[in-house]
Design a protein around this motif. Sequence first.
Motif, PDB file in Angstrom:
ATOM      1  N   THR A 438       0.840  -1.188   0.000  1.00  0.00           N
ATOM      2  CA  THR A 438       0.000   0.000   0.000  1.00  0.00           C
ATOM      3  C   THR A 438       0.880   1.244   0.000  1.00  0.00           C
ATOM      4  OG1 THR A 438      -0.065   0.185   2.410  1.00  0.00           O
ATOM      5  CG2 THR A 438      -1.705  -1.254   1.377  1.00  0.00           C
ATOM      6  N   ALA A 439       0.238   2.402  -0.079  1.00  0.00           N
ATOM      7  CA  ALA A 439       0.977   3.671  -0.037  1.00  0.00           C
ATOM      8  C   ALA A 439       1.680   3.866   1.294  1.00  0.00           C
ATOM      9  CB  ALA A 439       0.028   4.840  -0.299  1.00  0.00           C
ATOM     10  N   ALA A 440       1.193   3.179   2.336  1.00  0.00           N
ATOM     11  CA  ALA A 440       1.812   3.294   3.657  1.00  0.00           C
ATOM     12  C   ALA A 440       3.015   2.370   3.814  1.00  0.00           C
ATOM     13  CB  ALA A 440       0.787   2.977   4.742  1.00  0.00           C
ATOM     14  N   GLY A 441       3.325   1.590   2.758  1.00  0.00           N
ATOM     15  CA  GLY A 441       4.488   0.719   2.810  1.00  0.00           C
ATOM     16  C   GLY A 441       4.218  -0.634   3.419  1.00  0.00           C
ATOM     17  N   LYS A 442       2.934  -0.962   3.640  1.00  0.00           N
ATOM     18  CA  LYS A 442       2.593  -2.259   4.208  1.00  0.00           C
ATOM     19  C   LYS A 442       2.026  -3.157   3.116  1.00  0.00           C
ATOM     20  CE  LYS A 442       1.829  -0.621   8.902  1.00  0.00           C
ATOM     21  NZ  LYS A 442       0.962  -0.646  10.091  1.00  0.00           N
ATOM     22  N   TYR A 443       2.030  -4.467   3.379  1.00  0.00           N
ATOM     23  CA  TYR A 443       1.496  -5.385   2.384  1.00  0.00           C
ATOM     24  C   TYR A 443       0.019  -5.100   2.128  1.00  0.00           C
ATOM     25  CZ  TYR A 443       5.761  -8.156   2.845  1.00  0.00           C
ATOM     26  OH  TYR A 443       7.060  -8.572   2.840  1.00  0.00           O
ATOM     27  N   ASP A 444      -0.345  -5.145   0.861  1.00  0.00           N
ATOM     28  CA  ASP A 444      -1.728  -4.903   0.454  1.00  0.00           C
ATOM     29  C   ASP A 444      -2.506  -6.207   0.619  1.00  0.00           C
ATOM     30  OD1 ASP A 444      -4.129  -4.408  -0.848  1.00  0.00           O
ATOM     31  OD2 ASP A 444      -3.203  -3.085  -2.330  1.00  0.00           O
TER      32      ASP A 444
END
Length: 455
Positions: A438-444
């Motif tokens: 994701t844009a937050a750098g976490k797995y989508d």
Amino acid sequence: MSSSTVASTLADLTRRLTAGPTHPEKKFVHTGMAYADLYRMAAHILRDLAGEKVVCLGTDDRATASAAILAALAGGPRLILPYALTPSVLEEIRGLTGYACAITAGEDLPDSGVRRFVPQSEVAEWPCDPSPSPVDMDDPWIDLFTGGSTGTPRSWPKTVRNLLAETLNIVETYGVTDTDSIVSTASPLHIYGLLYGILAALAASATIAPGTPSFPAEIENAVLQHRATMLISLPAHYRALTVHAGKALPVRLAFSSAGMLEQADAEAFGARNQVGVNEVYGSTETGGVASRNRFLGETDFTTFRPVTVKRVDENLWVRSDFLSPNLPLDAAGYYAIGDRAVFTAPDRFMLTGRSDSVVKVGGKRVDLAEVRDRILQHDGVSEALVTALPVGRARENLIVAVVEGAVDGDELNARLETALEPYARPRRIKIVNKIPITAAGKYDRRQIEMFFKES
């Protein structure tokens, strides 16, 4: 530092931020607006949105986001930060909050029923009418949304105390000053990007770079062009920088959060740039808990000074002013994080895995972290995510894995047959060029689950 001293310091910072710019003509955004312009934009929001109780931040433009944050602190409408700016996410969050207005930098909104407000820096002056009236210390200031493990948006309200206490910790711990120049690859809609990329800059009167670079060449160019002294980035971006044969980055501080940074990437960054990455451990709901810098030989995490931790049945608990007010706390004010830990000193610990990384398959315990470690040992595998999907109505789990790299699926399965017990082996493996994030750098998680719904 005593609690009364902290309260006084927070009150001082709140007054200073809402009083107006300390250095009006100083650039807030490189090649962009000065601090005086930023406050004029915030004044426009205060003046024209005085009747709104809550507004959504419908942009990740750093200048607009910063102005909206200042306006909300000065008594303007409470601010909602969505975890993504996609139509589906904005629609879901509107259904949960009922917001009718969104602040943008000129972007269109997917819902025509929402008022779009584009603040300007030429139509109002700071202070304005109505005059700034700072939010009370323990009242909600900003609502951050996360996708959650199920993909359903979840709200984490943050008070002035939550966010400014952590901002002060960042500024004081790392010596952030008005001479610093900050490049951030973390979105200002995410708590990590908000704290380190926006609030720390405002508190210290530092300068930030525009945009949110993500490709390694973009990150390198932004650091060099803006003579950045601080890099705020994500594990996925440090991974990309590891394989990018680029120039040394002349920063004095580098940070990583929103997931664990691989040791190889931490070592590669330190060796190339002669400065280590400060790995910040925490979450949206807890704020920062601790940090380490492996370039300095630190393998365990040291808690930040305003934070206390304890261990109960191997599980890590935390208490601090950074905790969201809607978290369930024990009688002493501690929150169970969900990670297992071993203490190396009263304020230092090693993480040993997620409390919820152990699942049951056929009545037997499987540690998903151990399965991932086994997959990573296979040649050609650069990253892996192992998770458990519920099966049917029974509380049973199907172990699946998404594997990144140039690897043959049959060979990997054969390797796992000898490395893992039959019940612990992933029943489905998806080989991809890049695990979606994701844009937050976490797995989508949503996109990852779709891999297995389609197969």
